[in-house]
Design a protein around this motif. Structure first.
Motif, PDB file in Angstrom:
ATOM      1  N   PRO A  66      -3.578   7.458   5.247  1.00  0.00           N
ATOM      2  CA  PRO A  66      -4.539   8.441   4.737  1.00  0.00           C
ATOM      3  C   PRO A  66      -4.367   8.577   3.228  1.00  0.00           C
ATOM      4  O   PRO A  66      -3.239   8.552   2.727  1.00  0.00           O
ATOM      5  CB  PRO A  66      -4.138   9.737   5.446  1.00  0.00           C
ATOM      6  N   ILE A  67      -5.487   8.722   2.554  1.00  0.00           N
ATOM      7  CA  ILE A  67      -5.434   8.657   1.094  1.00  0.00           C
ATOM      8  C   ILE A  67      -4.591   9.782   0.493  1.00  0.00           C
ATOM      9  O   ILE A  67      -3.982   9.626  -0.550  1.00  0.00           O
ATOM     10  CB  ILE A  67      -6.868   8.650   0.506  1.00  0.00           C
ATOM     11  N   HIS A  68      -4.511  10.916   1.183  1.00  0.00           N
ATOM     12  CA  HIS A  68      -3.740  12.032   0.617  1.00  0.00           C
ATOM     13  C   HIS A  68      -2.324  12.108   1.179  1.00  0.00           C
ATOM     14  O   HIS A  68      -1.618  13.081   0.951  1.00  0.00           O
ATOM     15  CB  HIS A  68      -4.464  13.350   0.862  1.00  0.00           C
ATOM     16  N   ALA A  69      -1.906  11.073   1.914  1.00  0.00           N
ATOM     17  CA  ALA A  69      -0.578  11.127   2.517  1.00  0.00           C
ATOM     18  C   ALA A  69       0.508  10.950   1.461  1.00  0.00           C
ATOM     19  O   ALA A  69       0.285  10.350   0.420  1.00  0.00           O
ATOM     20  CB  ALA A  69      -0.454  10.031   3.575  1.00  0.00           C
ATOM     21  N   GLY A  70       1.677  11.473   1.768  1.00  0.00           N
ATOM     22  CA  GLY A  70       2.825  11.244   0.914  1.00  0.00           C
ATOM     23  C   GLY A  70       2.921  12.223  -0.231  1.00  0.00           C
ATOM     24  O   GLY A  70       2.026  13.042  -0.461  1.00  0.00           O
ATOM     25  N   ASN A  71       4.038  12.157  -0.933  1.00  0.00           N
ATOM     26  CA  ASN A  71       4.225  13.067  -2.065  1.00  0.00           C
ATOM     27  C   ASN A  71       3.487  12.513  -3.276  1.00  0.00           C
ATOM     28  O   ASN A  71       2.795  11.511  -3.219  1.00  0.00           O
ATOM     29  CB  ASN A  71       5.714  13.262  -2.353  1.00  0.00           C
ATOM     30  N   ARG A  72       3.686  13.199  -4.381  1.00  0.00           N
ATOM     31  CA  ARG A  72       2.937  12.863  -5.567  1.00  0.00           C
ATOM     32  C   ARG A  72       3.197  11.441  -6.058  1.00  0.00           C
ATOM     33  O   ARG A  72       2.278  10.701  -6.405  1.00  0.00           O
ATOM     34  CB  ARG A  72       3.352  13.855  -6.650  1.00  0.00           C
ATOM     35  N   ALA A  73       4.468  11.049  -6.024  1.00  0.00           N
ATOM     36  CA  ALA A  73       4.816   9.706  -6.499  1.00  0.00           C
ATOM     37  C   ALA A  73       4.166   8.655  -5.605  1.00  0.00           C
ATOM     38  O   ALA A  73       3.629   7.651  -6.091  1.00  0.00           O
ATOM     39  CB  ALA A  73       6.332   9.537  -6.512  1.00  0.00           C
ATOM     40  N   ALA A  74       4.189   8.905  -4.297  1.00  0.00           N
ATOM     41  CA  ALA A  74       3.595   7.941  -3.363  1.00  0.00           C
ATOM     42  C   ALA A  74       2.094   7.841  -3.603  1.00  0.00           C
ATOM     43  O   ALA A  74       1.519   6.753  -3.597  1.00  0.00           O
ATOM     44  CB  ALA A  74       3.873   8.370  -1.928  1.00  0.00           C
ATOM     45  N   GLN A  75       1.480   8.999  -3.833  1.00  0.00           N
ATOM     46  CA  GLN A  75       0.034   8.989  -4.063  1.00  0.00           C
ATOM     47  C   GLN A  75      -0.305   8.245  -5.348  1.00  0.00           C
ATOM     48  O   GLN A  75      -1.267   7.499  -5.417  1.00  0.00           O
ATOM     49  CB  GLN A  75      -0.507  10.412  -4.144  1.00  0.00           C
ATOM     50  N   GLN A  76       0.532   8.479  -6.363  1.00  0.00           N
ATOM     51  CA  GLN A  76       0.241   7.807  -7.626  1.00  0.00           C
ATOM     52  C   GLN A  76       0.427   6.300  -7.485  1.00  0.00           C
ATOM     53  O   GLN A  76      -0.386   5.510  -7.967  1.00  0.00           O
ATOM     54  CB  GLN A  76       1.121   8.346  -8.748  1.00  0.00           C
ATOM     55  N   ARG A  78      -0.003   4.607  -4.848  1.00  0.00           N
ATOM     56  CA  ARG A  78      -1.139   4.089  -4.101  1.00  0.00           C
ATOM     57  C   ARG A  78      -2.354   3.957  -5.017  1.00  0.00           C
ATOM     58  O   ARG A  78      -3.079   2.979  -4.989  1.00  0.00           O
ATOM     59  CB  ARG A  78      -1.452   5.018  -2.939  1.00  0.00           C
ATOM     60  N   ARG A  79      -2.531   4.964  -5.870  1.00  0.00           N
ATOM     61  CA  ARG A  79      -3.709   4.910  -6.750  1.00  0.00           C
ATOM     62  C   ARG A  79      -3.595   3.792  -7.772  1.00  0.00           C
ATOM     63  O   ARG A  79      -4.607   3.312  -8.273  1.00  0.00           O
ATOM     64  CB  ARG A  79      -3.863   6.252  -7.469  1.00  0.00           C
ATOM     65  N   GLN A  80      -2.374   3.406  -8.099  1.00  0.00           N
ATOM     66  CA  GLN A  80      -2.236   2.303  -9.052  1.00  0.00           C
ATOM     67  C   GLN A  80      -2.523   0.968  -8.399  1.00  0.00           C
ATOM     68  O   GLN A  80      -2.576  -0.052  -9.066  1.00  0.00           O
ATOM     69  CB  GLN A  80      -0.841   2.316  -9.669  1.00  0.00           C
ATOM     70  N   ALA A 152     -13.260  -3.444 -17.671  1.00  0.00           N
ATOM     71  CA  ALA A 152     -11.974  -3.912 -18.192  1.00  0.00           C
ATOM     72  C   ALA A 152     -10.871  -2.918 -17.842  1.00  0.00           C
ATOM     73  O   ALA A 152      -9.757  -3.305 -17.487  1.00  0.00           O
ATOM     74  CB  ALA A 152     -12.059  -4.095 -19.707  1.00  0.00           C
ATOM     75  N   ARG A 153     -11.195  -1.633 -17.913  1.00  0.00           N
ATOM     76  CA  ARG A 153     -10.189  -0.625 -17.580  1.00  0.00           C
ATOM     77  C   ARG A 153      -9.862  -0.658 -16.093  1.00  0.00           C
ATOM     78  O   ARG A 153      -8.709  -0.509 -15.704  1.00  0.00           O
ATOM     79  CB  ARG A 153     -10.686   0.770 -17.989  1.00  0.00           C
ATOM     80  N   ALA A 154     -10.891  -0.845 -15.260  1.00  0.00           N
ATOM     81  CA  ALA A 154     -10.646  -0.911 -13.822  1.00  0.00           C
ATOM     82  C   ALA A 154      -9.778  -2.120 -13.482  1.00  0.00           C
ATOM     83  O   ALA A 154      -8.982  -2.083 -12.553  1.00  0.00           O
ATOM     84  CB  ALA A 154     -11.968  -0.981 -13.067  1.00  0.00           C
ATOM     85  N   LEU A 155      -9.928  -3.188 -14.285  1.00  0.00           N
ATOM     86  CA  LEU A 155      -9.183  -4.420 -14.023  1.00  0.00           C
ATOM     87  C   LEU A 155      -7.819  -4.429 -14.683  1.00  0.00           C
ATOM     88  O   LEU A 155      -7.044  -5.363 -14.474  1.00  0.00           O
ATOM     89  CB  LEU A 155      -9.969  -5.627 -14.551  1.00  0.00           C
ATOM     90  N   ALA A 156      -7.523  -3.407 -15.473  1.00  0.00           N
ATOM     91  CA  ALA A 156      -6.338  -3.463 -16.328  1.00  0.00           C
ATOM     92  C   ALA A 156      -5.090  -3.852 -15.549  1.00  0.00           C
ATOM     93  O   ALA A 156      -4.305  -4.677 -15.999  1.00  0.00           O
ATOM     94  CB  ALA A 156      -6.137  -2.127 -17.030  1.00  0.00           C
ATOM     95  N   LEU A 157      -4.890  -3.266 -14.399  1.00  0.00           N
ATOM     96  CA  LEU A 157      -3.675  -3.548 -13.633  1.00  0.00           C
ATOM     97  C   LEU A 157      -3.877  -4.692 -12.647  1.00  0.00           C
ATOM     98  O   LEU A 157      -2.997  -4.972 -11.849  1.00  0.00           O
ATOM     99  CB  LEU A 157      -3.239  -2.295 -12.877  1.00  0.00           C
ATOM    100  N   GLU A 158      -5.023  -5.327 -12.696  1.00  0.00           N
ATOM    101  CA  GLU A 158      -5.383  -6.345 -11.700  1.00  0.00           C
ATOM    102  C   GLU A 158      -5.030  -5.865 -10.299  1.00  0.00           C
ATOM    103  O   GLU A 158      -4.198  -6.447  -9.605  1.00  0.00           O
ATOM    104  CB  GLU A 158      -4.722  -7.685 -12.029  1.00  0.00           C
ATOM    105  N   PRO A 159      -5.660  -4.781  -9.903  1.00  0.00           N
ATOM    106  CA  PRO A 159      -5.272  -4.119  -8.656  1.00  0.00           C
ATOM    107  C   PRO A 159      -5.743  -4.899  -7.439  1.00  0.00           C
ATOM    108  O   PRO A 159      -6.605  -5.762  -7.536  1.00  0.00           O
ATOM    109  CB  PRO A 159      -5.997  -2.783  -8.749  1.00  0.00           C
ATOM    110  N   GLU A 160      -5.145  -4.551  -6.301  1.00  0.00           N
ATOM    111  CA  GLU A 160      -5.503  -5.257  -5.067  1.00  0.00           C
ATOM    112  C   GLU A 160      -6.905  -4.903  -4.607  1.00  0.00           C
ATOM    113  O   GLU A 160      -7.558  -5.672  -3.935  1.00  0.00           O
ATOM    114  CB  GLU A 160      -4.544  -4.853  -3.943  1.00  0.00           C
TER     115      GLU A 160
END
Ligand SMILES: Nc1ncnc2c1ncn2[C@@H]1O[C@H](COP(=O)(O)OP(=O)(O)OP(=O)(O)O)[C@@H](O)[C@H]1O
Ligand SMILES: [Mg+2]
Lengths: 252, 378
Positions: A66-76, A78-80, A152-160
């Motif tokens: 679930p997108i809101h699962a986990g603590n703050r670090a886990a959520q961050q 995931r968002r990265q 370009a910003r969305a691709l910055a981290l070359e996310p999955e």
């Protein structure tokens, strides 16, 4: 394995139901095009996936959780793992183009400034922006340039996982083709998963491996372009009416 | 379809680097996410590696630009002599190759910078004055135009602003006025009782509040409350190009945005001043009753005798002028907002600070100009 799973999503905005029982699954490595009329609720669905809003009912799972699962670090963390292109760019207006693209890299941490510079310049080159554009601020960009910087910003981290809201709206045909090429090469190389909203048939047919059609507050049909094309529904018939013309012209 | 599409969800193959005889052998995923947990370690290994040896990248699963960049840097920005890798890794290096040593135009550093920035400040100040004057002139012209065609007066906007800047401020201004009245009266009561001059509290409070404290207090409140709101509103309209949309439709921003605010403030402020001064006087009378046993009815009856009515007029006129100044300054800074958030916040701050300073300055001018008026017989 599904990277994104939406189950029984109901959303109410204002007085109206935008989604009534939306179900959608996006497997890893898919390039899913989300199409639908204006105001059908595509952007709202993307916002659920990002976790900006919560549906009234139903579950959203991203990377199997679930997108809101986990603590703050886990959520961050995931968002990265995913990158987002907002419909109107949503660039940080007080930062230059360079700093906008560098922002996620700096937030990620552990990168040296010269590496950040190389990565930013390479992203800008990928979206066909020139080095001299790096020092402009968003207010000094044209509409299409805003889109490309946001990409370009969305691709910055070359996310999955890439979530793109109308990535080619406002781009000229050549740049749209460039966008398709870029996403394809990243896909081949990194196995990205992409969910993109589009109204552009060229981009759709050139890029999408799956198409999901949103109408009547739900996903009418999801499948390959051919499957969707066969589906009998006035919206789909209308939407793809012009495709026949395109195909004819290209002698397909 | 991608060769990765069947992999599992927690799919990251840990990257590794080993030396075998005369070769460096890399395995796993060389991506930002995969490298992150042991990034320092890999940096160290790569620093100690030797580009002259052979490099075998055939075991690498995925490589993103960051992975490619790390290697590229370790190789001294060129390809090593002996290099084996899958063909689709080439694209990753290709991307990096062109930009790894690229430097964006460096920020120019100039020794004359302090002088230049001081000059710029002066010029900016002059520009502000010019712009403010221009805006004021435009507003006057628009107002004159409206006198000729009264049907075009933007009554809706005026009444909306009256409500937002005036009516909704009633409770807070009454509360502040009352408290100020209480505090002032309390301090005065002590002093006056020492001299047995109890009744003079009516004169002091009457003139002080009606003529000075009421208008200034309300102005400070309104500058913070409505002035900032005006600036932010117009500023956001600049950011979102709404002002341009108005111009494109041939609607004057001075007529539609600025004039209604100005008119509403010219009307609302004297009323607020009246209201706030009344609240302050009630607070003062209340304390006089408790501390000095001065009957409240007596307090207000005496006031009519000892405080000339000119003071009330001066207070109301001041309120109106202050209101106009606040509205104009707020709109001026709103129009100066550049389309970014930084500028929006800077101009909102400036708007409030300048408005309050201007009010105090104008108040001083008023004090000089009206020094002969409204003073009880000497
Ligand atoms: N914050 C909100 N409050 C109330 N209604 C909203 C809100 N945001 C969106 N809506 C409504 O929800 C519906 C779906 O909006 P959404 O932005 O998801 O459409 P869309 O499919 O992205 O359309 P488009 O292709 O035009 O971008 C629209 O009818 C819109 O009016
Ligand atoms: Mg949308």
């Amino acid at each position: 394995m599904n990277l994104v799973e939406l189950e029984g999503i109901w959303t109410r905005l204002g007085q109206e139901w935008v989604h009534r029982d939306v179900n959608l699954a996006v497997a890893r490595g898919e390039l899913l095009a989300l199409v639908g009329g204006s105001g059908a609720g595509k952007t709202t669905l993307l916002r659920h996936i990002i976790g900006l809003t919560r549906p009234a009912r139903g579950t959203v799972r991203v990377f199997g959780e679930p997108i809101h699962a986990g603590n703050r670090a886990a959520q961050q963390a995931r968002r990265q793992r995913f990158g987002v292109l907002f419909q109107h760019g949503a660039l940080f207006s007080a930062l230059t183009v360079y700093d906008n693209v560098a922002f996620p890299l700096r937030e990620f941490g552990g990168l040296h400034e010269d590496e950040i510079r190389a990565l930013v310049m390479s992203r800008l080159a990928q979206v066909e922006l020139e080095p001299r554009h790096a020092q402009l601020v968003p207010a000094q960009l044209s509409g299409g340039m805003v889109k490309r910087v946001a990409l370009a910003r969305a691709l910055a981290l070359e996310p999955e996982l890439l979530l793109l809201d109308e990535p080619t709206a406002g781009l000229d045909p050549e740049r749209s083709a460039g966008f398709v090429k870029l996403i394809r090469s990243l896909h081949a190389q990194l196995g990205l998963t992409v969910v993109f909203v589009t109204h552009d048939l060229e981009t759709l047919s050139a890029l999408a491996s799956q198409v999901a059609v949103m109408a009547e507050h739900r996903i009418l049909v999801a499948g390959t372009l051919e499957q969707v094309h066969q589906f009998e529904h006035p919206f789909i018939q209308n939407f793809f009416r012009f495709r026949a013309v395109v195909d004819e012209r290209e002698g397909l | 379809m991608s060769r990765h599409s069947v992999s599992t969800l927690h799919h990251i193959a840990p990257p590794s680097i080993e030396r075998h005889a005369d070769q460096w052998i890399l395995r796993g995923d060389w991506t930002l996410q995969a490298l992150r947990p042991r990034l320092k370690w890999f940096r160290f290994l790569l620093r100690t590696s030797t580009p002259e040896l052979g490099w075998d990248l055939t075991g690498v699963g995925r490589m993103d630009s960051f992975g490619a960049l790390l290697l590229w840097k370790a190789w001294g920005l060129r390809e090593p002599a002996v290099l084996a890798m899958a063909p689709d890794l080439h694209t990753a290096f290709e991307r990096i190759r062109q930009t790894a040593d690229m430097t964006p135009p460096p920020p120019r550093r100039d020794w004359l910078q302090p002088v230049v920035s001081m000059g710029e400040k002066v010029l900016r100040g002059a520009d502000e004055v010019r712009q403010f004057t221009g805006m004021f002139g435009q507003v006057v012209i628009e107002a004159a135009r409206l006198v000729l065609t009264p049907s075009r007066i933007p009554l809706k906007e005026v009444s909306a602003t009256l409500y937002k800047a005036g009516v909704t401020a009633l409770s807070i201004s009454a509360l502040l006025g009352f408290l100020i009245g209480v505090v002032l009266a309390y301090l005065m009561a002590y002093q006056l009782r020492n001299f047995g001059a109890d009744v003079f509290i009516v004169n002091l409070l009457g003139i002080g509040i009606i003529r000075e404290i009421g208008p200034v207090l309300v102005s400070v409140l309104v500058a913070g409350r409505s002035g900032s709101a005006f600036t932010a509103q117009i500023g956001v309209m600049r950011v979102t190009e709404e002002i341009d949309a108005l111009s494109a439709m041939g609607v004057s921003r001075h007529q539609r945005l600025i004039l209604p605010k100005l008119m509403a403030m010219l009307v609302a402020m004297p009323l607020l001043v009246l209201w706030t001064s009344a609240a302050a006087l009630v607070g003062g009378a209340f304390v006089a009753q408790i501390q000095l046993d001065l009957d409240i009815a007596y307090f207000f009856e005496t006031m009519q005798r000892v405080v000339p009515v000119q003071n009330l007029y001066i207070g109301l006129v001041k309120g109106s002028v202050f209101g106009g100044a606040i509205a104009l300054i707020a709109c001026h800074y709103g129009l100066r907002v550049q389309p970014n958030t930084e500028s929006l916040s800077a101009n909102t701050t400036k708007s409030v600070v300048v408005a309050i300073s201007a009010v105090i300055l104008i108040n001083a001018l008023f004090a000089v100009a009206t020094r002969g008026m409204g003073m009880p017989g000497r």
